[in-house]
Write a protein that holds these residues in place. Sequence first.
Motif, mmCIF file in Angstrom:
data_model
loop_
_atom_site.group_PDB
_atom_site.id
_atom_site.type_symbol
_atom_site.label_atom_id
_atom_site.label_comp_id
_atom_site.label_asym_id
_atom_site.label_seq_id
_atom_site.Cartn_x
_atom_site.Cartn_y
_atom_site.Cartn_z
ATOM 1 N N MET A 40 0.976 -1.164 0.078
ATOM 2 C CA MET A 40 -0.052 -0.016 0.023
ATOM 3 C C MET A 40 0.930 1.126 -0.187
ATOM 4 S SD MET A 40 -2.674 -1.292 2.873
ATOM 5 C CE MET A 40 -3.756 0.059 2.921
ATOM 6 N N ILE A 41 0.485 2.332 -0.864
ATOM 7 C CA ILE A 41 1.255 3.296 -1.035
ATOM 8 C C ILE A 41 0.415 4.622 -0.816
ATOM 9 C CG2 ILE A 41 2.868 5.079 -2.433
ATOM 10 C CD1 ILE A 41 3.556 2.339 -4.111
ATOM 11 N N GLY A 42 0.768 5.123 0.355
ATOM 12 C CA GLY A 42 -0.101 6.500 0.831
ATOM 13 C C GLY A 42 0.070 7.749 -0.461
ATOM 14 N N LEU A 43 -0.963 8.134 -0.680
ATOM 15 C CA LEU A 43 -0.978 9.085 -1.792
ATOM 16 C C LEU A 43 -1.565 10.701 -1.052
ATOM 17 C CD1 LEU A 43 -2.829 7.609 -4.839
ATOM 18 C CD2 LEU A 43 -0.310 7.858 -4.502
ATOM 19 N N ALA A 44 -2.403 10.429 -0.322
ATOM 20 C CA ALA A 44 -3.147 11.773 0.634
ATOM 21 C C ALA A 44 -3.894 11.387 1.655
ATOM 22 C CB ALA A 44 -4.012 12.559 -0.593
ATOM 23 N N GLY A 45 -3.825 12.228 2.704
ATOM 24 C CA GLY A 45 -4.561 12.111 3.873
ATOM 25 C C GLY A 45 -4.059 11.091 4.754
ATOM 26 N N GLY A 61 3.338 9.220 0.790
ATOM 27 C CA GLY A 61 4.518 8.958 0.671
ATOM 28 C C GLY A 61 5.310 7.962 1.552
ATOM 29 N N GLN A 62 4.350 7.404 2.272
ATOM 30 C CA GLN A 62 4.402 5.929 2.981
ATOM 31 C C GLN A 62 4.313 4.639 2.406
ATOM 32 O OE1 GLN A 62 2.569 7.186 6.631
ATOM 33 N NE2 GLN A 62 4.745 8.066 7.704
ATOM 34 N N VAL A 63 4.924 3.662 2.787
ATOM 35 C CA VAL A 63 4.616 2.388 2.248
ATOM 36 C C VAL A 63 4.433 1.464 3.100
ATOM 37 C CG1 VAL A 63 5.573 0.742 0.509
ATOM 38 C CG2 VAL A 63 6.029 3.148 0.021
ATOM 39 N N LEU A 64 3.366 0.786 2.888
ATOM 40 C CA LEU A 64 3.280 -0.513 4.067
ATOM 41 C C LEU A 64 3.399 -1.752 3.111
ATOM 42 C CD1 LEU A 64 2.568 -1.291 6.639
ATOM 43 C CD2 LEU A 64 -0.032 -1.119 5.926
ATOM 44 N N ARG A 112 8.606 -3.586 6.578
ATOM 45 C CA ARG A 112 7.042 -3.653 6.584
ATOM 46 C C ARG A 112 6.641 -2.094 6.482
ATOM 47 N NH1 ARG A 112 3.138 -6.365 10.959
ATOM 48 N NH2 ARG A 112 3.495 -8.069 9.824
ATOM 49 N N PHE A 113 7.244 -1.150 7.143
ATOM 50 C CA PHE A 113 6.675 0.178 6.831
ATOM 51 C C PHE A 113 7.900 1.056 6.680
ATOM 52 C CE2 PHE A 113 5.362 4.312 8.793
ATOM 53 C CZ PHE A 113 4.107 4.385 8.276
ATOM 54 N N PHE A 114 7.756 2.069 5.505
ATOM 55 C CA PHE A 114 8.788 2.763 5.324
ATOM 56 C C PHE A 114 8.242 4.184 4.624
ATOM 57 C CE2 PHE A 114 8.966 0.065 1.980
ATOM 58 C CZ PHE A 114 9.069 0.653 0.751
ATOM 59 N N GLN A 115 9.207 5.309 4.558
ATOM 60 C CA GLN A 115 8.666 6.313 3.974
ATOM 61 C C GLN A 115 9.744 6.506 2.758
ATOM 62 O OE1 GLN A 115 7.033 9.302 5.286
ATOM 63 N NE2 GLN A 115 7.483 10.312 3.385
ATOM 64 N N SER A 122 8.599 6.650 -7.493
ATOM 65 C CA SER A 122 8.090 5.538 -7.095
ATOM 66 C C SER A 122 6.551 5.501 -7.393
ATOM 67 C CB SER A 122 8.159 5.354 -5.570
ATOM 68 O OG SER A 122 9.377 5.340 -5.133
ATOM 69 N N LEU A 123 5.777 6.863 -7.364
ATOM 70 C CA LEU A 123 4.346 6.929 -7.489
ATOM 71 C C LEU A 123 4.133 6.800 -9.118
ATOM 72 C CD1 LEU A 123 3.283 9.709 -4.923
ATOM 73 C CD2 LEU A 123 2.759 7.088 -4.965
ATOM 74 N N LEU A 124 5.065 7.513 -9.874
ATOM 75 C CA LEU A 124 5.128 7.369 -11.332
ATOM 76 C C LEU A 124 5.047 5.722 -11.617
ATOM 77 C CD1 LEU A 124 4.883 8.525 -13.986
ATOM 78 C CD2 LEU A 124 7.241 8.679 -14.043
ATOM 79 N N ALA A 125 6.029 4.893 -11.254
ATOM 80 C CA ALA A 125 6.255 3.520 -11.584
ATOM 81 C C ALA A 125 5.037 2.836 -11.074
ATOM 82 C CB ALA A 125 7.477 2.911 -10.890
ATOM 83 N N GLY A 126 4.279 3.239 -9.946
ATOM 84 C CA GLY A 126 3.355 2.473 -9.218
ATOM 85 C C GLY A 126 1.909 2.895 -10.247
#
Length: 135
Positions: A40-45, A61-64, A112-115, A122-126
């Motif tokens: 999961m990649i956070g986009l907003a909120g 900007g965070q990834v789970l 497991r969790f990182f910024q 990364s978001l473009l690749a996603g």
Amino acid sequence: MIDLNYFDLTQPVHYLNSGKFTAQPGWRHAPNRHNNTEIMIGLAGTIFLRIDQQPVTLKAGQVLCLAPQTQIDGDRPCERTAQFLWFHFTSQTMPNIVSKAATTPKIIILPRFFQLKDPTRSLLAGQQLLDRGHR
């Protein structure tokens, strides 16, 4: 709680599905346990989660990265609109053997969790994977 995920890239990684989810205020993640890996990649909120009974907040900007059979559910409802990308895949996961991973170039380790340091790339690749997966 497993803090690191090890993946053997000498074996195939199988893409299953993906999406972009918009959570409205009041939304809460339903309890779930998948037989595959989810990223999961956070986009907003902010999304308020419980991962194996541990509270986790997912922000832009965070990834789970959740290993198979990890319990995920909502810790509390979203306060504002939030968005995240999600990806499900199967792969050959390995036990947490740091010594083998350090000497084997075909093994990658994801916490497991990182910024993300550079979320733009990364978001473009996603987004490209998301677009490709929906064709």
